[in-house]
Design a protein around this motif. Structure first.
Motif, PDB file in Angstrom:
ATOM      1  N   PHE A 123      -8.413   5.146   4.043  1.00 61.22           N
ATOM      2  CA  PHE A 123      -9.272   4.702   3.499  1.00 61.22           C
ATOM      3  C   PHE A 123      -9.914   3.994   2.261  1.00 61.22           C
ATOM      4  CE2 PHE A 123     -10.754   8.967   6.119  1.00 61.22           C
ATOM      5  CZ  PHE A 123     -11.340   8.973   7.204  1.00 61.22           C
ATOM      6  N   LEU A 124      -9.954   2.930   2.903  1.00 58.03           N
ATOM      7  CA  LEU A 124     -10.255   1.932   1.433  1.00 58.03           C
ATOM      8  C   LEU A 124     -12.011   2.323   1.285  1.00 58.03           C
ATOM      9  CD1 LEU A 124      -8.779  -0.060   4.307  1.00 58.03           C
ATOM     10  CD2 LEU A 124      -8.680  -1.218   2.179  1.00 58.03           C
ATOM     11  N   TYR A 125     -11.556   2.443   0.451  1.00 63.55           N
ATOM     12  CA  TYR A 125     -13.336   3.167  -0.492  1.00 63.55           C
ATOM     13  C   TYR A 125     -13.829   1.787  -1.456  1.00 63.55           C
ATOM     14  CZ  TYR A 125     -12.753   8.230   0.826  1.00 63.55           C
ATOM     15  OH  TYR A 125     -12.056   9.122   1.514  1.00 63.55           O
ATOM     16  N   MET A 126     -15.227   1.397  -1.611  1.00 67.58           N
ATOM     17  CA  MET A 126     -15.848   0.801  -1.945  1.00 67.58           C
ATOM     18  C   MET A 126     -16.334   1.267  -2.906  1.00 67.58           C
ATOM     19  SD  MET A 126     -16.902  -1.415   0.692  1.00 67.58           S
ATOM     20  CE  MET A 126     -17.326  -0.597   1.564  1.00 67.58           C
ATOM     21  N   THR A 127     -17.108   3.224  -2.697  1.00 70.89           N
ATOM     22  CA  THR A 127     -18.002   3.763  -3.518  1.00 70.89           C
ATOM     23  C   THR A 127     -17.195   5.367  -3.744  1.00 70.89           C
ATOM     24  OG1 THR A 127     -19.605   4.426  -2.673  1.00 70.89           O
ATOM     25  CG2 THR A 127     -19.833   2.202  -3.660  1.00 70.89           C
ATOM     26  N   LYS A 128     -17.763   6.126  -3.616  1.00 67.05           N
ATOM     27  CA  LYS A 128     -17.015   7.365  -3.544  1.00 67.05           C
ATOM     28  C   LYS A 128     -17.373   8.026  -1.798  1.00 67.05           C
ATOM     29  CE  LYS A 128     -16.972  12.612  -4.842  1.00 67.05           C
ATOM     30  NZ  LYS A 128     -17.262  12.930  -6.098  1.00 67.05           N
ATOM     31  N   GLY A 129     -18.784   7.483  -1.611  1.00 68.19           N
ATOM     32  CA  GLY A 129     -19.493   8.012   0.229  1.00 68.19           C
ATOM     33  C   GLY A 129     -18.717   6.719   1.476  1.00 68.19           C
ATOM     34  N   GLN A 130     -18.326   5.356   0.769  1.00 67.72           N
ATOM     35  CA  GLN A 130     -18.363   4.431   1.258  1.00 67.72           C
ATOM     36  C   GLN A 130     -17.047   3.951   1.531  1.00 67.72           C
ATOM     37  OE1 GLN A 130     -20.827   1.526   0.006  1.00 67.72           O
ATOM     38  NE2 GLN A 130     -20.784  -0.484   2.107  1.00 67.72           N
ATOM     39  N   PHE A 131     -16.821   3.698   2.444  1.00 65.44           N
ATOM     40  CA  PHE A 131     -15.681   3.315   3.124  1.00 65.44           C
ATOM     41  C   PHE A 131     -15.339   2.373   4.202  1.00 65.44           C
ATOM     42  CE2 PHE A 131     -16.100   7.487   4.907  1.00 65.44           C
ATOM     43  CZ  PHE A 131     -15.422   7.046   5.773  1.00 65.44           C
ATOM     44  N   HIS A 132     -13.629   1.996   3.830  1.00 64.65           N
ATOM     45  CA  HIS A 132     -14.007   1.069   5.529  1.00 64.65           C
ATOM     46  C   HIS A 132     -12.555   1.800   6.230  1.00 64.65           C
ATOM     47  CE1 HIS A 132     -15.837  -2.598   5.677  1.00 64.65           C
ATOM     48  NE2 HIS A 132     -15.889  -2.330   4.275  1.00 64.65           N
ATOM     49  N   TYR A 133     -12.456   1.869   6.813  1.00 66.70           N
ATOM     50  CA  TYR A 133     -11.395   2.881   8.219  1.00 66.70           C
ATOM     51  C   TYR A 133     -10.556   1.670   8.918  1.00 66.70           C
ATOM     52  CZ  TYR A 133      -8.792   5.118  12.012  1.00 66.70           C
ATOM     53  OH  TYR A 133      -9.065   5.759  13.045  1.00 66.70           O
ATOM     54  N   LEU A 134      -9.445   2.452   8.541  1.00 69.63           N
ATOM     55  CA  LEU A 134      -8.361   1.238   9.035  1.00 69.63           C
ATOM     56  C   LEU A 134      -6.976   1.760   9.686  1.00 69.63           C
ATOM     57  CD1 LEU A 134      -6.772  -1.769   9.232  1.00 69.63           C
ATOM     58  CD2 LEU A 134      -5.659  -1.459   7.338  1.00 69.63           C
ATOM     59  N   PRO A 135      -6.962   1.712  11.437  1.00 74.27           N
ATOM     60  CA  PRO A 135      -5.607   2.947  11.228  1.00 74.27           C
ATOM     61  C   PRO A 135      -4.637   2.207  10.896  1.00 74.27           C
ATOM     62  CG  PRO A 135      -6.796   1.446  12.956  1.00 74.27           C
ATOM     63  CD  PRO A 135      -7.650   1.392  11.605  1.00 74.27           C
ATOM     64  N   VAL A 136      -3.658   2.820  10.445  1.00 72.45           N
ATOM     65  CA  VAL A 136      -1.922   2.196  10.578  1.00 72.45           C
ATOM     66  C   VAL A 136      -1.917   1.561  11.708  1.00 72.45           C
ATOM     67  CG1 VAL A 136       0.305   2.991  10.587  1.00 72.45           C
ATOM     68  CG2 VAL A 136      -2.071   3.406   9.536  1.00 72.45           C
ATOM     69  N   ALA A 137      -1.889   2.357  12.960  1.00 72.16           N
ATOM     70  CA  ALA A 137      -1.630   1.543  14.328  1.00 72.16           C
ATOM     71  C   ALA A 137      -2.110   0.109  14.760  1.00 72.16           C
ATOM     72  CB  ALA A 137      -2.192   2.711  15.955  1.00 72.16           C
ATOM     73  N   LYS A 155      -2.478  -3.598  -7.070  1.00 72.60           N
ATOM     74  CA  LYS A 155      -3.519  -3.930  -6.882  1.00 72.60           C
ATOM     75  C   LYS A 155      -3.662  -2.807  -7.861  1.00 72.60           C
ATOM     76  CE  LYS A 155      -4.166  -8.145  -5.493  1.00 72.60           C
ATOM     77  NZ  LYS A 155      -5.140  -9.654  -6.482  1.00 72.60           N
ATOM     78  N   GLN A 156      -3.028  -1.626  -8.251  1.00 74.43           N
ATOM     79  CA  GLN A 156      -3.634  -0.552  -8.522  1.00 74.43           C
ATOM     80  C   GLN A 156      -4.437   0.030  -7.663  1.00 74.43           C
ATOM     81  OE1 GLN A 156      -4.000  -0.671 -12.667  1.00 74.43           O
ATOM     82  NE2 GLN A 156      -1.456  -1.338 -13.044  1.00 74.43           N
ATOM     83  N   LEU A 157      -4.054   0.703  -6.104  1.00 74.49           N
ATOM     84  CA  LEU A 157      -5.427   0.920  -5.265  1.00 74.49           C
ATOM     85  C   LEU A 157      -5.000   2.263  -4.490  1.00 74.49           C
ATOM     86  CD1 LEU A 157      -7.597  -2.526  -4.080  1.00 74.49           C
ATOM     87  CD2 LEU A 157      -8.185  -0.656  -5.407  1.00 74.49           C
ATOM     88  N   ILE A 158      -3.494   1.866  -4.796  1.00 77.74           N
ATOM     89  CA  ILE A 158      -2.491   3.177  -3.817  1.00 77.74           C
ATOM     90  C   ILE A 158      -1.470   3.259  -4.908  1.00 77.74           C
ATOM     91  CG2 ILE A 158      -1.528   2.027  -2.417  1.00 77.74           C
ATOM     92  CD1 ILE A 158      -1.823   3.743  -0.011  1.00 77.74           C
ATOM     93  N   LYS A 159      -1.374   4.867  -4.713  1.00 76.57           N
ATOM     94  CA  LYS A 159       0.068   5.040  -5.334  1.00 76.57           C
ATOM     95  C   LYS A 159       1.207   5.772  -3.908  1.00 76.57           C
ATOM     96  CE  LYS A 159      -1.996   6.544  -9.293  1.00 76.57           C
ATOM     97  NZ  LYS A 159      -1.442   7.937 -10.842  1.00 76.57           N
ATOM     98  N   LEU A 160       2.646   5.167  -3.963  1.00 81.21           N
ATOM     99  CA  LEU A 160       2.966   5.211  -3.059  1.00 81.21           C
ATOM    100  C   LEU A 160       4.385   6.061  -3.495  1.00 81.21           C
ATOM    101  CD1 LEU A 160       3.729   1.628  -1.773  1.00 81.21           C
ATOM    102  CD2 LEU A 160       2.362   2.719  -0.733  1.00 81.21           C
TER     103      LEU A 160
END
Length: 161
Positions: A123-137, A155-160
């Motif tokens: 889920f790539l969030y642009m706001t708290k409730g608005q996101f883009h869905y991207l499946p790993v598959a 880009k400090q958007l995710i922590k692995l």
């Protein structure tokens, strides 16, 4: 880095299911605490042989939190574009989504506030409730997934870890 995904689509029913599971995962600690407080309240009510109004409040609060996913209205809150076939192109500067009707959404990574990765999707969030869905598959290979993860981390958007 240039990554192009396969074409993918999600139905409103599938998205609602993903959001419901995500909600219950996030609320797990709240449910546990409420259940413990409810149990303590029941035990004290039985031991003191009296009716306690707090019991009704805890039951109502628990029922509310459990039933929140029933109120998710995925189709009303999301654009119809989110349920069309689409593919993504990812490079160092932009995240672009190409829809089957010819629409294109091109976003700079500064528009994203957070990325959440689960086992099967992002889920790539642009706001708290608005996101883009991207499946790993949708990724062509494990290498593309790994490169995308490392890029999001840079880009400090995710922590692995």
């Amino acid at each position: 880095m240039h990554i192009k995904t396969k074409t993918f689509q999600i139905t409103p029913k599938e998205l609602r299911s993903l959001l419901t599971v995500d909600y219950y995962r996030r609320m797990k600690i709240t449910f546990i605490l409420l259940a413990i407080l409810l149990l303590i309240n029941i035990i004290f009510s039985v031991l003191q042989n009296r009716f306690d109004w707090w019991l009704i409040y805890f039951v109502a609060l628990m029922a509310y939190f459990v039933s929140v996913p029933l109120f998710f209205q995925v189709q009303k809150r999301n654009s119809t574009l989110n349920f069309q076939n689409r593919y993504c192109e990812i490079d160092e500067n932009f995240f672009a989504v190409f829809y089957e009707d010819g629409s294109i959404v091109k976003l700079n990574y500064s528009h994203f506030i957070q990325v959440t990765k689960k086992a099967d999707y992002y889920f790539l969030y642009m706001t708290k409730g608005q996101f883009h869905y991207l499946p790993v598959a949708a990724f062509e290979s494990e290498k593309d997934i790994h490169r995308f993860d490392l890029f999001l981390q840079s880009k400090q958007l995710i922590k692995l870890w």
